[in-house]
Design an enzyme around this catalytic site. Structure first.
Site, PDB file in Angstrom:
ATOM      1  N   GLY A  36       0.834  -1.209   0.000  1.00 41.04           N
ATOM      2  CA  GLY A  36       0.000   0.000   0.000  1.00 41.04           C
ATOM      3  C   GLY A  36       0.867   1.257   0.000  1.00 41.04           C
ATOM      4  N   HIS A  37       1.906   1.278   0.858  1.00 41.83           N
ATOM      5  CA  HIS A  37       2.795   2.447   0.881  1.00 41.83           C
ATOM      6  C   HIS A  37       3.524   2.585  -0.467  1.00 41.83           C
ATOM      7  CE1 HIS A  37       2.860   1.445   5.326  1.00 41.83           C
ATOM      8  NE2 HIS A  37       2.541   2.713   5.345  1.00 41.83           N
ATOM      9  N   GLY A 148      -2.897   7.769   1.552  1.00 40.55           N
ATOM     10  CA  GLY A 148      -3.745   6.640   1.184  1.00 40.55           C
ATOM     11  C   GLY A 148      -5.194   6.887   1.608  1.00 40.55           C
ATOM     12  N   GLN A 154      -8.354  10.670   7.892  1.00 37.86           N
ATOM     13  CA  GLN A 154      -7.072  11.384   7.909  1.00 37.86           C
ATOM     14  C   GLN A 154      -6.918  12.274   6.675  1.00 37.86           C
ATOM     15  OE1 GLN A 154      -2.994   9.882   9.130  1.00 37.86           O
ATOM     16  NE2 GLN A 154      -2.863   9.425   6.956  1.00 37.86           N
ATOM     17  N   VAL A 177      -5.104  -0.364  -1.212  1.00 36.83           N
ATOM     18  CA  VAL A 177      -4.552  -1.593  -1.802  1.00 36.83           C
ATOM     19  C   VAL A 177      -4.968  -2.743  -0.888  1.00 36.83           C
ATOM     20  CG1 VAL A 177      -2.449  -2.801  -2.507  1.00 36.83           C
ATOM     21  CG2 VAL A 177      -2.623  -0.317  -2.782  1.00 36.83           C
ATOM     22  N   SER A 186      -2.319  -2.930   5.728  1.00 39.53           N
ATOM     23  CA  SER A 186      -2.056  -2.052   6.865  1.00 39.53           C
ATOM     24  C   SER A 186      -0.826  -2.583   7.586  1.00 39.53           C
ATOM     25  CB  SER A 186      -3.259  -2.113   7.808  1.00 39.53           C
ATOM     26  OG  SER A 186      -2.887  -1.699   9.105  1.00 39.53           O
ATOM     27  N   SER A 187      -0.048  -1.669   8.169  1.00 41.42           N
ATOM     28  CA  SER A 187       1.120  -2.123   8.932  1.00 41.42           C
ATOM     29  C   SER A 187       0.670  -3.014  10.082  1.00 41.42           C
ATOM     30  CB  SER A 187       1.888  -0.923   9.486  1.00 41.42           C
ATOM     31  OG  SER A 187       2.355  -0.149   8.416  1.00 41.42           O
ATOM     32  N   ARG A 188      -0.513  -2.738  10.633  1.00 39.53           N
ATOM     33  CA  ARG A 188      -0.974  -3.530  11.782  1.00 39.53           C
ATOM     34  C   ARG A 188      -1.389  -4.948  11.389  1.00 39.53           C
ATOM     35  NH1 ARG A 188      -2.869   1.699  13.929  1.00 39.53           N
ATOM     36  NH2 ARG A 188      -1.528   2.119  15.708  1.00 39.53           N
TER      37      ARG A 188
END
Ligand code: PAF
Length: 279
Positions: A36-37, A148, A154, A177, A186-188
């Site tokens: 995604g990033h 994103g 946000q 994504v 997601s990072s999480r």
């Protein structure tokens, strides 16, 4: 690609590019990068000549009982991924570089938009984000910045901040994504096993279900939200919110609202996940 840790070095480098007439694109991140990033870097490359990615886990957007200390810091892996994606500059400052006087007593708040949804259960979250993004904008002074759409609240808040504070920066949204099973990246997600990730894909299924109900004519949004919350509960999630909202104001949508976004936040065990879908 160069990795820079100080504001002074960053500005020397970027001033040289500006003198050459280059357009600067900026992707702010907290690192622990996933596809995604990297898609944000691709969008930045389309809109700018020089792409700067910041890696900074921002303390002011975490509440006292949240995962700031355990949030994964993966600088070396992140740099490899960013180099492969064609990033020009990685800006990875230490906390003391970003917040030389701690605790910081100056902050930027975007009122109203920060109250509901994620803001209701994370009271310091958006104030921390708007403060650090303002600081990063002043350090990088980009022509455009990419965020994103997974963090829909946000990006809505950042757009409003940029308008209200006259930042001369184009804010560009990049689509969510998803994993093959539909789970938003997601990072999480890194906290989840593969089995849990498969189960977490039910969040997207629930959003798709609600979207399809609305597209088939349902306008009883509050009742629909209740049903969706019940579905999530039955699936052993702990829903925080499932809100059908107006895309511009992020207020709960009324039947005659045209552009909607359904925002979802919930816990799977201790892991907080968010997602959304636009209509
Ligand atoms: O979206 C994020 O990763 C963060 O909220 C951001 C914008 C980098 C600010 O710390």
């Amino acid at each position: 690609m160069i990795v820079i840790n100080t504001i002074e070095e960053l500005q020397i480098e970027l001033n040289a590019h500006r003198r050459d007439g280059k357009r600067i694109g900026f992707v702010p991140t907290m690192g622990n990068l996933h596809q995604g990033h990297l898609s944000l870097v691709d969008v930045a490359k389309k809109h700018a000549d020089i792409v700067v990615v910041s890696l900074f886990v921002n303390p002011t957007q975490f509440g006292p009982n949240e995962d700031f200390d355990s949030y994964p810091r993966t600088l070396n892996e992140d740099c490899k991924k960013l180099e492969g994606q064609g990033t020009n500059i990685v800006f990875a400052p230490a906390k003391e570089e970003v917040y030389p006087k701690w605790p910081n007593i100056t902050s930027v708040t975007v009122a109203e938009l920060d109250k509901n949804h994620c803001g209701a259960s994370r009271p310091v979250f958006f104030g921390g984000i708007t403060t650090v993004v303002t600081k990063l904008f002043n350090m990088v002074r980009p022509d455009c910045a990419i965020f994103g759409e997974k963090d829909f609240q946000q990006i809505t808040i950042i757009r409003r901040m940029v308008t209200d504070l006259n930042f001369d920066i184009d804010i560009i949204g990049a689509p969510i994504v998803r994993e093959a099973n539909g789970l938003a990246m997601s990072s999480r997600n890194g906290y989840l096993s593969q089995q849990e990730k498969d189960h977490a894909s039910n969040l997207y299924q629930t959003l798709l279900w609600a979207k399809s109900e609305i597209e088939h004519g349902r306008q009883d949004f509050r009742q629909l939200e209740k049903e969706a919350n019940q579905k999530l509960d039955d699936l052993d999630f702990t829903p925080d919110y499932f809100n059908i909202t107006n895309q511009d104001t992020l207020e709960l949508a009324q039947a005659d609202d045209k552009k909607l976004v359904i925002l979802l936040g919930c816990y799977m065990g201790k892991v907080r996940l968010i997602d959304n879908i636009q209509l």
